[in-house]
Scaffold this motif. Structure first.
Motif, mmCIF file in Angstrom:
data_model
loop_
_atom_site.group_PDB
_atom_site.id
_atom_site.type_symbol
_atom_site.label_atom_id
_atom_site.label_comp_id
_atom_site.label_asym_id
_atom_site.label_seq_id
_atom_site.Cartn_x
_atom_site.Cartn_y
_atom_site.Cartn_z
ATOM 1 N N SER A 45 100.514 -2.614 24.425
ATOM 2 C CA SER A 45 99.115 -2.179 24.362
ATOM 3 C C SER A 45 98.934 -0.977 25.277
ATOM 4 O O SER A 45 99.773 -0.704 26.139
ATOM 5 C CB SER A 45 98.162 -3.300 24.805
ATOM 6 O OG SER A 45 98.334 -3.573 26.195
ATOM 7 N N GLU A 46 97.812 -0.260 25.094
ATOM 8 C CA GLU A 46 97.518 0.854 25.992
ATOM 9 C C GLU A 46 97.227 0.342 27.397
ATOM 10 O O GLU A 46 97.549 0.997 28.390
ATOM 11 C CB GLU A 46 96.330 1.671 25.469
ATOM 12 C CG GLU A 46 96.091 2.957 26.278
ATOM 13 C CD GLU A 46 95.070 3.879 25.646
ATOM 14 O OE1 GLU A 46 93.928 3.935 26.161
ATOM 15 O OE2 GLU A 46 95.406 4.542 24.644
ATOM 16 N N THR A 272 92.160 6.056 29.338
ATOM 17 C CA THR A 272 93.139 6.734 28.494
ATOM 18 C C THR A 272 93.722 7.953 29.194
ATOM 19 O O THR A 272 94.910 8.250 29.041
ATOM 20 C CB THR A 272 92.495 7.156 27.155
ATOM 21 O OG1 THR A 272 91.999 6.004 26.486
ATOM 22 C CG2 THR A 272 93.500 7.856 26.249
ATOM 23 N N THR A 348 103.599 5.697 21.950
ATOM 24 C CA THR A 348 102.642 5.159 20.969
ATOM 25 C C THR A 348 101.231 5.646 21.271
ATOM 26 O O THR A 348 100.275 4.857 21.331
ATOM 27 C CB THR A 348 102.682 3.611 20.967
ATOM 28 O OG1 THR A 348 104.033 3.160 21.133
ATOM 29 C CG2 THR A 348 102.176 3.047 19.664
ATOM 30 N N ALA A 349 101.093 6.956 21.486
ATOM 31 C CA ALA A 349 99.814 7.539 21.903
ATOM 32 C C ALA A 349 98.750 7.385 20.817
ATOM 33 O O ALA A 349 99.013 7.601 19.626
ATOM 34 C CB ALA A 349 100.002 9.017 22.241
ATOM 35 N N SER A 350 97.543 7.034 21.238
ATOM 36 C CA SER A 350 96.410 6.931 20.319
ATOM 37 C C SER A 350 95.919 8.329 19.963
ATOM 38 O O SER A 350 96.279 9.322 20.599
ATOM 39 C CB SER A 350 95.278 6.142 20.972
ATOM 40 O OG SER A 350 94.787 6.846 22.114
ATOM 41 N N GLU A 351 95.056 8.406 18.942
ATOM 42 C CA GLU A 351 94.489 9.699 18.555
ATOM 43 C C GLU A 351 93.658 10.293 19.692
ATOM 44 O O GLU A 351 93.629 11.500 19.887
ATOM 45 C CB GLU A 351 93.629 9.550 17.294
ATOM 46 C CG GLU A 351 94.441 9.396 16.019
ATOM 47 C CD GLU A 351 95.378 10.578 15.786
ATOM 48 O OE1 GLU A 351 94.951 11.728 15.976
ATOM 49 O OE2 GLU A 351 96.547 10.333 15.430
ATOM 50 N N THR A 352 92.989 9.432 20.442
ATOM 51 C CA THR A 352 92.201 9.908 21.591
ATOM 52 C C THR A 352 93.104 10.565 22.625
ATOM 53 O O THR A 352 92.785 11.645 23.156
ATOM 54 C CB THR A 352 91.436 8.738 22.241
ATOM 55 O OG1 THR A 352 90.590 8.125 21.269
ATOM 56 C CG2 THR A 352 90.591 9.227 23.411
ATOM 57 N N ARG A 354 96.080 11.881 22.096
ATOM 58 C CA ARG A 354 96.638 13.101 21.513
ATOM 59 C C ARG A 354 95.633 14.255 21.531
ATOM 60 O O ARG A 354 96.009 15.419 21.654
ATOM 61 C CB ARG A 354 97.086 12.846 20.074
ATOM 62 C CG ARG A 354 98.340 11.986 19.943
ATOM 63 C CD ARG A 354 98.572 11.615 18.492
ATOM 64 N NE ARG A 354 99.748 10.788 18.321
ATOM 65 C CZ ARG A 354 100.957 11.248 18.031
ATOM 66 N NH1 ARG A 354 101.149 12.555 17.880
ATOM 67 N NH2 ARG A 354 101.977 10.429 17.886
#
Length: 446
Positions: A45-46, A272, A348-352, A354
């Motif tokens: 998880s993040e 994040t 596994t970076a989220s769109e936020t 990135r």
């Protein structure tokens, strides 16, 4: 007899390659531990990635202490061998081992004591806090094996043997890489340990490296030995180990304080942002500290020839090392600028993440070359016993210039200002280092 020691007679260019490639690989492997942990933990998880990112300053500080003793021992042994003082070199080995065990145990205990208030200062999220505690409560036990195996690694490197230390480093990283997914996700007969499994794999890797390092050191073929008969503690030698290794400690310890300081700014934006910086900084450390492994390979060459009074070979080693550092830092910069999305994909970076992380990585990568050149100058001062000058450069890099740059640019450009602070601080530091080197050369000529 050491009249034919390759440090004194081998062609400087060839010697630098021989001495630098193994520690370069060793440092790459050393700093791959945290990157591997983060890459696998991010798949949980993040929040798990944030937890490992918050723990990173503590593990970095622990690693900095290991490098402190290791480099101090390395410089002292190389100098004694250059002066043909074998008994003093062997005495340094014993002092180094005792310091590694003693300080390692102390730091292990300290990490356990400070982790709860430390993590509470950075998050009110109960899940992140519990994950951080679960990871660090195990990872703190890496310190004794980490400190001992790095001390032995540097002892053996000081004799000119750069390959053997690399081997026990590789063995530890392989164990960590193999057992990270097995223990995190519970593959086969192994239990699903989650984030705690990443810490167990790390401790296991360091422990194996320590066992293999001891086996190597105790072999009869080593040019330095553990001195037991007639040994007694020498306060002056302990002071010299601390003094010679201090610039390397400062460089690495300031990374820990810097990440903590930056996280204080990032807390105002989002969790994040903290997760991104933790992931990015592991990539930066992998690049910068790999190049620092090359620089540390130059250190015993410069130190030996300084001790032997051969200024021509000393300066030749500095020039050749600087050329190699420049080339490697350019490659590292290009890798981050050209492939930021792929690098973030490892975590596994989220769109936020990135959305701001890709441009942030390109901005911060602009500082790598300046960092490498200033560190090379700092290492030259370290080899020539100008410890104060060496420390001053490292203080400029990660404190004196970076802290005010972060404060000012954050106010002017908000989140982008935090990323801009890094190339600004590194540029200013390089200018200071060049001025110091010019004054040193002018003083020696006159």
């Amino acid at each position: 007899m050491q009249t034919n020691n390759k440090m004194a007679v081998a062609p400087v260019g060839k010697l630098i390659w021989q001495m630098s490639i193994p520690p370069l690989i060793s440092m790459f492997l050393q700093y791959s531990y945290n990157l591997i942990d983060s890459a696998f933990v991010a798949r949980l998880s993040e929040n798990a990635l944030i937890a490992v990112s918050l723990a990173f300053p503590i593990t970095t500080l622990m690693n900095a202490a290991s490098i402190w003793i290791g480099v101090g021992v390395n410089v002292l042994i190389a100098g004694y061998l250059g002066q043909k003082k074998q008994d003093d070199a062997n005495t340094t080995v014993t002092h180094g081992l005792l310091l590694a065990f003693g300080i390692g145990a102390l730091l292990n205990l300290l990490a356990l004591l400070i982790m709860k208030p430390y993590f509470r200062a950075f998050t009110n999220n109960e899940e992140i806090y519990q994950l951080s505690i679960a990871y660090m409560s195990v990872c703190s036990f890496m310190q004794i094996p980490n400190m001992v195996h790095i001390a032995i690694q540097k002892m053996i490197q000081a004799t000119g043997n750069m390959v053997a230390p690399m081997c026990f480093q590789i063995a530890g990283v392989i164990v960590n890489f193999v057992f990270d997914p097995i223990l995190i996700f519970g593959i086969g007969v192994f239990p699903d340990m989650g984030i705690r499994g990443a810490a167990v794999a790390t401790v296991a890797g360091y422990s194996l490296s320590m066992i293999l390092a001891f086996a190597l050191l105790l072999g009869k073929k080593q040019k330095v030995q553990v001195k037991i008969k007639g040994f007694h503690l020498q306060k002056q030698m302990i002071r010299r180990i601390f003094a010679f290794g201090l610039p390397s400690f400062i460089m690495n310890a300031l990374s820990s304080f810097m990440v903590t300081f930056v996280n204080l700014f990032l807390v105002a934006y989002s969790d994040t942002a903290i997760a991104f910086f933790g992931a990015y900084f592991k990539v930066q450390q992998l690049i910068v500290m790999t190049v620092n492994g090359l620089i540390q390979g130059c250190l015993p060459v410069m130190r030996f020839n300084y001790g032997a009074g051969n200024s021509e070979r000393l300066h030749s080693a500095f020039r050749y090392g600087t050329a190699l550092v420049t080339g490697m830092m350019i490659l590292g910069t290009l890798a981050v600028i050209l492939f930021p999305a792929q690098i973030l994909g490892l975590f596994t970076a989220s769109e936020t993440m990135r959305s701001f992380g890709i441009s942030a990585m390109r901005i911060m990568a602009a500082s790598y070359l300046f960092c490498g050149l200033s560190t090379m100058i700092s290492t030259y001062f370290q080899a020539t016993e100008k410890v104060g000058s060496s420390m001053a450069i490292q203080l400029c890099r990660q404190m004196l210039f970076l802290a005010p740059a972060l404060w000012c640019l954050d106010r002017l450009f908000h989140l982008n200002g935090i990323w801009l602070a890094f190339p600004v601080a590194e540029t200013a530091t390089l200018l200071v280092a060049l001025v110091m080197m010019a004054r040193h050369r002018h003083k020696n000529i006159s």
